[in-house]
Design a protein around this motif. Structure first.
Motif, PDB file in Angstrom:
ATOM      1  N   VAL A  81      -4.113   4.652   1.442  1.00 43.22           N
ATOM      2  CA  VAL A  81      -5.253   5.436   0.941  1.00 43.22           C
ATOM      3  C   VAL A  81      -5.301   6.801   1.625  1.00 43.22           C
ATOM      4  N   VAL A  82      -5.081   6.828   2.929  1.00 42.64           N
ATOM      5  CA  VAL A  82      -5.099   8.098   3.666  1.00 42.64           C
ATOM      6  C   VAL A  82      -3.963   8.993   3.196  1.00 42.64           C
ATOM      7  N   GLU A  83      -2.780   8.436   3.034  1.00 41.49           N
ATOM      8  CA  GLU A  83      -1.649   9.246   2.563  1.00 41.49           C
ATOM      9  C   GLU A  83      -1.907   9.781   1.166  1.00 41.49           C
ATOM     10  N   GLU A  84      -2.481   8.937   0.318  1.00 36.88           N
ATOM     11  CA  GLU A  84      -2.796   9.374  -1.050  1.00 36.88           C
ATOM     12  C   GLU A  84      -3.832  10.491  -1.018  1.00 36.88           C
ATOM     13  N   SER A  85      -4.811  10.336  -0.154  1.00 34.39           N
ATOM     14  CA  SER A  85      -5.835  11.359  -0.028  1.00 34.39           C
ATOM     15  C   SER A  85      -5.232  12.665   0.478  1.00 34.39           C
ATOM     16  N   MET A  86      -4.324  12.567   1.409  1.00 34.58           N
ATOM     17  CA  MET A  86      -3.676  13.757   1.966  1.00 34.58           C
ATOM     18  C   MET A  86      -2.828  14.452   0.902  1.00 34.58           C
ATOM     19  N   THR A  87      -2.092  13.689   0.109  1.00 36.42           N
ATOM     20  CA  THR A  87      -1.238  14.304  -0.905  1.00 36.42           C
ATOM     21  C   THR A  87      -2.080  14.889  -2.031  1.00 36.42           C
ATOM     22  N   SER A  88      -3.199  14.257  -2.371  1.00 38.08           N
ATOM     23  CA  SER A  88      -4.045  14.822  -3.423  1.00 38.08           C
ATOM     24  C   SER A  88      -4.721  16.092  -2.933  1.00 38.08           C
ATOM     25  N   ASN A  89      -5.040  16.187  -1.662  1.00 36.78           N
ATOM     26  CA  ASN A  89      -5.622  17.417  -1.108  1.00 36.78           C
ATOM     27  C   ASN A  89      -4.589  18.526  -1.086  1.00 36.78           C
ATOM     28  N   ASP A  90      -3.349  18.196  -0.774  1.00 33.82           N
ATOM     29  CA  ASP A  90      -2.291  19.199  -0.749  1.00 33.82           C
ATOM     30  C   ASP A  90      -2.016  19.718  -2.147  1.00 33.82           C
ATOM     31  N   SER A  91      -2.108  18.882  -3.149  1.00 31.27           N
ATOM     32  CA  SER A  91      -1.844  19.327  -4.513  1.00 31.27           C
ATOM     33  C   SER A  91      -2.996  20.151  -5.058  1.00 31.27           C
ATOM     34  N   GLY A  93      -4.301  22.498  -3.431  1.00 33.17           N
ATOM     35  CA  GLY A  93      -4.159  23.801  -2.814  1.00 33.17           C
ATOM     36  C   GLY A  93      -4.879  23.881  -1.481  1.00 33.17           C
ATOM     37  N   ASP A  94      -5.478  22.828  -1.037  1.00 31.46           N
ATOM     38  CA  ASP A  94      -6.178  22.806   0.248  1.00 31.46           C
ATOM     39  C   ASP A  94      -5.203  22.311   1.299  1.00 31.46           C
ATOM     40  N   SER A  95      -4.865  23.148   2.249  1.00 27.69           N
ATOM     41  CA  SER A  95      -3.882  22.759   3.236  1.00 27.69           C
ATOM     42  C   SER A  95      -4.512  22.221   4.518  1.00 27.69           C
ATOM     43  N   SER A  96      -5.842  22.122   4.563  1.00 31.82           N
ATOM     44  CA  SER A  96      -6.494  21.660   5.796  1.00 31.82           C
ATOM     45  C   SER A  96      -6.349  20.169   5.992  1.00 31.82           C
ATOM     46  N   GLY A  97      -6.077  19.388   4.925  1.00 30.54           N
ATOM     47  CA  GLY A  97      -5.935  17.953   5.053  1.00 30.54           C
ATOM     48  C   GLY A  97      -7.271  17.235   4.995  1.00 30.54           C
ATOM     49  N   VAL A  98      -8.357  17.981   4.862  1.00 35.40           N
ATOM     50  CA  VAL A  98      -9.673  17.374   4.785  1.00 35.40           C
ATOM     51  C   VAL A  98     -10.181  17.533   3.352  1.00 35.40           C
ATOM     52  N   ARG A  99     -10.601  16.502   2.787  1.00 35.55           N
ATOM     53  CA  ARG A  99     -11.055  16.526   1.391  1.00 35.55           C
ATOM     54  C   ARG A  99     -12.444  17.142   1.334  1.00 35.55           C
ATOM     55  N   GLN A 100     -12.631  18.052   0.455  1.00 33.87           N
ATOM     56  CA  GLN A 100     -13.913  18.757   0.325  1.00 33.87           C
ATOM     57  C   GLN A 100     -14.614  18.280  -0.937  1.00 33.87           C
ATOM     58  N   GLU A 101     -15.905  18.072  -0.831  1.00 31.94           N
ATOM     59  CA  GLU A 101     -16.702  17.681  -1.972  1.00 31.94           C
ATOM     60  C   GLU A 101     -16.953  18.893  -2.840  1.00 31.94           C
ATOM     61  N   ARG A 102     -16.962  18.730  -4.167  1.00 27.43           N
ATOM     62  CA  ARG A 102     -17.217  19.845  -5.080  1.00 27.43           C
ATOM     63  C   ARG A 102     -18.453  19.590  -5.868  1.00 27.43           C
TER      64      ARG A 102
END
Length: 102
Positions: A81-91, A93-102
């Motif tokens: 789950v963490v890896e999936e979250s990290m790859t979805s954040n990278d795709s 365009g957010d390179s911080s690795g932290v998922r941001q709420e929209r």
């Protein structure tokens, strides 16, 4: 009984058995003979009592091993789950690795 009392009785008995060592062995033999049925009973009770304790230990060990396997599976799922979250954040365009709420 002579003038030495019980001491003379013991020495006379020892002499009739062939010496003090043989008297002691005779006393030991009689003591073991009298206690052996008790020892057998105690051993049987210990055996009967030990089986439920052994079975409970077996169940506890199986539960412990099962919880370890469940923990390893949960760890793998969390990692995925963490890896999936990290790859979805990278795709995104957010390179911080932290998922941001929209």
């Amino acid at each position: 009984m002579g003038n030495l009392g019980p001491y003379q009785d013991i020495t006379t008995l020892a002499k009739s058995l062939g010496g003090v060592d043989k008297l002691i062995k005779s006393i030991e033999y009689d003591a073991v003979k009298k206690s052996a049925p008790v020892l057998l009973g105690v051993g049987a009770l210990i055996g009967v009592g030990a089986k439920p304790i052994f079975d409970a230990g077996k169940r506890g060990w199986a539960k412990y091993k099962g919880s370890g396997a469940a923990a390893a599976e949960a760890k793998d799922q969390l990692k995925a789950v963490v890896e999936e979250s990290m790859t979805s954040n990278d795709s995104d365009g957010d390179s911080s690795g932290v998922r941001q709420e929209r």
